[in-house]
Scaffold this motif. Structure first.
Motif: not given
Lengths: 265, 621, 263
Positions: A40-65
């Motif tokens: 929602g609009a009230e999301v905190t920076a910490e929530e975003l970062v945590a979700a982003g980290e999960g994507l970066f290292e996991g399903a997003g596959g970013c870490i591979a490259c």
């Protein structure tokens, strides 16, 4: 079943068993589906970062490259890259006129536009595989690597705007329109009141040959605002056509129907 | 209208009635739609789940299909050898292959039907999407089977009818036609699954499947590489299955003639399997490159991502293949007069193979507990780490291919005394070419550590080219040297210890399992997509499973396949006993020329080329 | 004796045992004799290698009829011959015991933490705060590397090293100090081509100044025991130790230009 059959069976099943055991003895890694995240609009920076980290290292596959390793396929984002610091430190200086947040978002959605050094243009556009929330979460995570997180809930499109066919209306109980084939849509929706291609119900004006009578723009307006005008001979029915099509059609559906109808000579 | 209020009133009444009717119709439409909305996924398959059910049936179907496509390939080649070379026993071999084909063919079709029913009931949305895109080719596919069945029946049941002269040529033409049908069916089916891997780039999740250009979906990015890869793999698989069949009959054989026949048949099957198998890595390389080209992320998922351990398992399986294949050849030296000359060398070749397997199966990131990690100072072992990278693995596998080729050379040479004047020089130059090739492979392998990744990839191509060149050059030299060679005596077919036949079973099981594993790799890199980045898998089984689970499913498929295959073999044995008595009679008829005369051995070499050792006639005893 | 050395069974046994020893201890210690860094091989890899060797040996003994027959002789004899009764009986006791032991080892609970990746050389920040003042690490050289300062700095660094660093990093800079075995991760060896030879002096300065607590995340998952030396030493003292380390190890620090070329 003789001794030979038993021995052959033993060799065959024994070999299969060995392979199965070997494959089960190694660390088991399952590739998970990217988590659907809704903020929602009230999301905190910490929530975003945590979700982003999960994507970066996991399903997003970013870490591979983009990890720290010799011969990586993309620039190292996690730790220092060529003395320029981590991505959060250098993102604001990369393209003049783009601040960190803007630069990162563009790099994720149009990766080929901001290639770093001589890396090959191989990165897939992330908005094909992620929803906007996920993309913004990754941006936030990258900012957090050495920089300040400036992504807020305001950047993230809300469910309604980002939703697919009739997303907002679906919640209100009004069904969207199914299908993307204009002929199919016209048959399903318009032919309930208009004659069309030898079928339909005669209530409103027939659709056959509509392109000869109306331009594409007029057709579009007639669909979106049925009350704005009326065809000659159908004045009685002014206001009968529902005004909900603008909400029920997706833009793609609307345009395909408009261009289809305007092509009917 | 304004003047006549009553009329207007009537009109308005009429209008509201009509609108109500229309609204009612609309509502009815909506109600109908609500009453039945086709689900994305059917009810879950009991016990094992939908994914496993579709997976197993597809895999077993594919194994049978590979067999059914692979076997006609050498049925035709074997018949051609008989037809143009006058080797009658090859004709009997071809017919025996085809008899197995007949039973396996219906099993393939039944499994295919089951597969389609499972897809339509468990994955209806995906099925309707695919059938929207591919309906024309699906009809064609079904049509092909009528043609193929007709051809197959004529081919098998006409065998004794069209036996002589032009009719025989026509019969052989039927065999060719059978391969054509099979290949077309393969091309069509491959387009469906490659479309799921690599849909055309202009497709988006919103594109209506009905508007997809048929040809762009059909000839997608990975279609051709998969076609090449599968065609080659089918030949390998067919050869391995035939070898296993022969091994089973050998073990069950009651008479020496039978043993001799099936020993020889197993040898030919194994030769084709291993020989063609050596080309497969190049086709795999082509496929891998196209996958990278299509989508880098997909390539990385395959090679470096969560599937990286899959390649260690693959290395392990291929190590088993190399060891078992060479083992069979080395035991085979025992049945060749003169083979004992080369027996002392096998242990050195074995050493190369064992070291090769060790290097190939060395993981880069090792499994270690806390104490071991502390001792290593990280997950990379300081000393073994260089063995974990591509350079070392390419070098190892190329040296293993060379070693296997050397085993084959020794096998060919075992019962010959070359008589050409330059035999010594020739053999010496063969040795030099092999040695130089090994050094080239080693050189590029070691040099690979000192150059950037992009140059290193080029090196692996040089290694492969050196090995290919060596294999061709040395084989040509060998055929020339063998011209007019004196024979040390005929191969004593049938004089094989039973354990050699069990090695053939290990080979076929490994090939089959490997096929399942590679199928998982190919299909697993789509991850949570049915059609990559177009149709998402939203079922409960969207996550790509870990290797252990995949291995269990693969094993289940392989077990089911072999149980069904045992049935096929059993039926194949019941239809008719192979005509062995005429075989012995033929051999006896050919006997007037004393075995081992220079002329006969030479002519055999000329006719048979690479399969030369198999061309010795059956022993007359 | 010749009866054993020439017999395929005993030869095979010897090959397997020697290979196991080589894999288990040889890889760990033999390269060390010629100055190549190595480490004990993880159990999983030992098992994998030994299994491959075992298969190879089985292939060897059975690819020749005569050898196979001779190989089976001792096994056959141990199973049936009357005078081998003692061997037979002890096998019947030993084999189940071995299996039991392996099973026990497998299911015994241990205190091992799960494996995780750890980067030994994490990337440094571009700047650090040293005792309240900002030091830019990028492009930073050792200020004591001047002809007139170097000698005194070396002497100072030597003294400081033996006072502070030697207990862990060792007399010979080989991580062989008497406290070293107590730590996990172990202290870093400072000789050789793979540790400080790969790094700039400013990196070493950063690591000494900030110690284990200053490691970035990828330096985990365990805490390095390296103290935060900025609490005890001045900047010049740290530079002196750095200079001493490179001199003593006989290697030159990585320079900034070189890094520019390499990337």
């Amino acid at each position: 079943m003789g001794a030979v059959d038993l021995k052959v069976g033993g060799v065959v099943f024994g070999t299969i068993l060995v392979f199965t055991l070997v494959a089960n003895a190694i660390p088991q890694v399952q590739s998970d589906v990217p988590e659907l995240i809704a903020f929602g609009a009230e999301v905190t920076a910490e929530e975003l970062v945590a979700a982003g980290e999960g994507l970066f290292e996991g399903a997003g596959g970013c870490i591979a490259c983009h990890a720290e390793s010799a011969g990586a396929r993309g620039p190292n984002l996690v730790t220092d890259y060529q003395g320029e610091g981590t991505i959060g430190q250098r993102c604001g200086d990369r393209i003049p006129g783009l601040d960190c947040k803007e630069y990162l978002y563009q790099s994720l959605t149009l990766p080929v536009d901001h290639l770093v050094d001589d890396y090959p243009p191989i990165m897939p556009a992330l908005d094909r595989t992620m929803n906007p929330q996920q993309v913004w979460a990754v941006v936030a995570f990258l900012q957090s690597l050495g920089g300040e997180v400036t992504v807020t809930g305001a950047d993230i499109p809300t469910e309604d705007a980002a939703g697919d066919a009739g997303g907002g209306l679906a919640a209100a109980g009004i069904p969207g329109v199914a299908g993307s084939d204009p002929v199919e849509i016209v048959n399903q929706e318009c032919a309930l009141c208009h004659l069309f291609a030898g079928g339909g119900i005669e209530l409103g004006p027939p659709l056959d040959g509509l392109g000869a009578r109306m331009t594409a723009d007029e057709i579009r307006i007639s669909i979106l605002e049925p009350g704005a005008g009326v065809s000659e001979g159908y004045e009685e029915l002014l206001g009968a056509m529902p005004a909900t099509f603008g909400d029920r059609f997706t833009a793609t559906q609307l345009e395909s129907v408009v261009s289809y109808l305007s092509g009917l000579e | 209208m304004i003047q006549d209020r009553s009329w207007a009133g009537a009109g308005r009444w009429l209008l509201s009635a009509v609108v109500a009717l229309a609204a009612g119709l609309l509502l009815a439409e909506t109600l109908v739609a609500q009453a039945y909305v086709p689900p994305d996924y059917g009810a879950d398959f009991p016990v094992i789940g939908s994914r496993a059910a579709v997976w197993i049936v597809a895999q077993v179907h594919l194994m049978f299909a590979a067999f059914v496509l692979g076997v006609p390939m050498f049925a035709v080649i074997a018949e051609a050898i008989a037809l143009f070379g006058g080797e009658d026993r090859y004709d009997r071999l071809a017919k025996e292959f085809t008899r197995l084909l007949l039973v396996a063919y219906s099993a393939t079709a039944l499994l295919g039907g089951l597969f389609v029913f499972l897809l339509t009931t468990l994955y209806p949305a995906l099925w309707s999407y695919l059938s929207e895109v591919f309906r024309i080719s699906m009809w064609m596919y079904a049509g092909i089977f009528f043609a193929e069945s007709a051809t197959l029946y004529m081919y098998y049941y006409g065998w004794d009818q069209w036996k002589k002269g032009r009719a025989k040529l026509g019969h052989w033409g039927l065999g060719l036609l059978l391969n054509v049908w099979g290949t077309i069916a393969l091309l069509i089916a491959n387009s469906w699954l490659t479309f799921m891997m690599s849909p055309p780039g202009d497709l988006t999740p919103d594109t209506s499947p009905a508007t997809v250009q048929f040809w762009s979906a059909f000839a997608n990015a990975t279609w051709m590489p998969i076609n090449v890869h599968r065609l080659i793999a089918n030949a390998v698989f067919g050869g391995a299955i035939v070898a296993a069949y022969a091994a089973y009959r050998f073990l069950k054989a009651k008479s020496d003639e039978e043993r001799a026949h099936y020993d020889w048949m197993g040898y030919v099957g194994n030769m084709i399997a291993i020989g063609v198998f050596l080309v497969l890595p190049f086709a795999g390389y082509y496929l891998g490159r196209e996958i990278y080209e299509f989508n880098q992320q997909m390539g990385v998922t395959m090679m470096g991502g969560f599937m990286s351990w899959l390649w260690i398992i693959q290395a392990f399986l291929i190590g088993v293949l190399f060891l078992a294949g060479n083992y069979y050849l080395w035991i085979g030296l025992g049945r060749i007069p003169g083979g004992e000359r080369f027996a002392p060398y096998t242990k050195w070749m074995l050493l190369v193979l064992v070291v090769g397997v060790i290097v190939w199966a060395t993981p880069h990131t090792m499994i270690a507990d806390r104490a071991e990690l502390a001792a290593m100072g990280g997950t990379f072992h300081p000393f073994l780490q260089p063995l974990g990278v591509m350079s070392a693995k390419n070098t190892a596998v190329n040296l293993m291919i060379l070693t296997t080729f050397l085993s084959f050379l020794l096998y060919r040479r075992a019962n010959k005394n070359p008589t050409v004047s330059w035999a010594r020089t020739g053999t010496l130059s063969q040795g030099i070419v092999l040695l130089v090739c090994a050094l080239v492979v080693l050189f590029y392998g070691i040099a690979g550590y000192f150059v950037p990744a992009i140059v290193r990839i080029g090196f692996s191509v040089y290694q492969v080219l050196a090995v290919l060149f060596t294999i061709i050059a040395v084989l040509v030299l060998d055929i020339l040297i063998a011209r007019g060679a004196e024979s040390r005596g005929d191969i004593r077919w049938g004089r094989m210890p039973p354990r050699s036949q069990y090695a053939l079973f290990v080979l076929v099981v490994t090939f089959t399992w490997l096929m399942g594993l590679m199928g998982f790799a190919r299909s697993g890199i789509r991850q949570h997509w049915h059609v990559y980045e177009i149709v998402q898998d939203t079922s409960a089984y969207a996550a790509t499973p870990a290797l252990g689970y995949a291995a269990q499913i693969i094993s289940a498929s392989v077990v089911i396949f072999f149980l069904m295959l045992a049935f096929v073999f059993w039926i194949g044995g019941m239809i008719a006993k192979p005509a062995l008595v005429p075989a012995a009679a033929d051999a006896a008829a050919a006997e007037p020329v004393p075995g081992g005369s220079p002329g006969r051995s030479g002519s055999g070499a000329d006719r048979g080329g690479g399969l030369e050792p198999g061309l010795e006639p059956l022993p007359g005893t | 004796m010749g009866r054993y050395t020439k017999h395929p069974f005993w030869q095979s046994l010897a090959v397997v045992v020697v290979s196991y020893a080589l894999i288990r201890w040889g890889i760990a210690y033999l390269p060390g004799l010629v100055g190549i860094t190595s480490a004990p091989v993880p159990a999983s890899v030992v098992l994998q290698y030994t299994a491959i060797v075992l298969v190879g040996v089985l292939v060897w003994v059975s690819d020749n009829e005569e050898r196979w027959t001779r190989f089976k002789e001792p096994i056959h004899a141990a199973l049936v011959e009357p005078d081998k009764k003692v061997v037979r009986m002890s096998m019947m006791a030993v084999v189940p015991l071995l299996v039991a032991f392996a099973t026990f080892n497998n299911v015994r609970p241990t205190i091992s933490a799960p494996a995780s990746l750890r980067s030994i050389h994490p990337a440094p920040p571009t700047q650090i705060t040293f005792r309240g003042e900002t030091i830019v690490l990028e492009g930073l050289e050792n200020p004591l590397r001047e002809p007139d300062l170097e000698e005194a700095a070396f002497e100072l660094g030597k003294e400081l090293y033996y006072q502070n660093c030697m207990p862990c990093h060792g007399d010979y800079l080989n991580a062989g100090g008497h406290y070293a075995p107590g730590f996990n991760p172990t202290p870093l060896e400072l000789r050789g081509s793979s540790t400080i030879a790969q790094l700039t002096e400013s990196f070493v300065f950063w690591r000494i100044a900030k110690g284990g607590p200053g490691l970035p995340r990828e330096g985990g998952p365990w805490n390095s025991a390296m103290p935060v030396w900025e609490d005890f030493l001045t900047a010049d003292e740290i530079w002196a130790v750095t200079l001493f380390l490179y001199d003593q190890a006989g290697i030159a620090p990585r320079t900034w230009e070189e890094e520019g070329i390499e990337e």
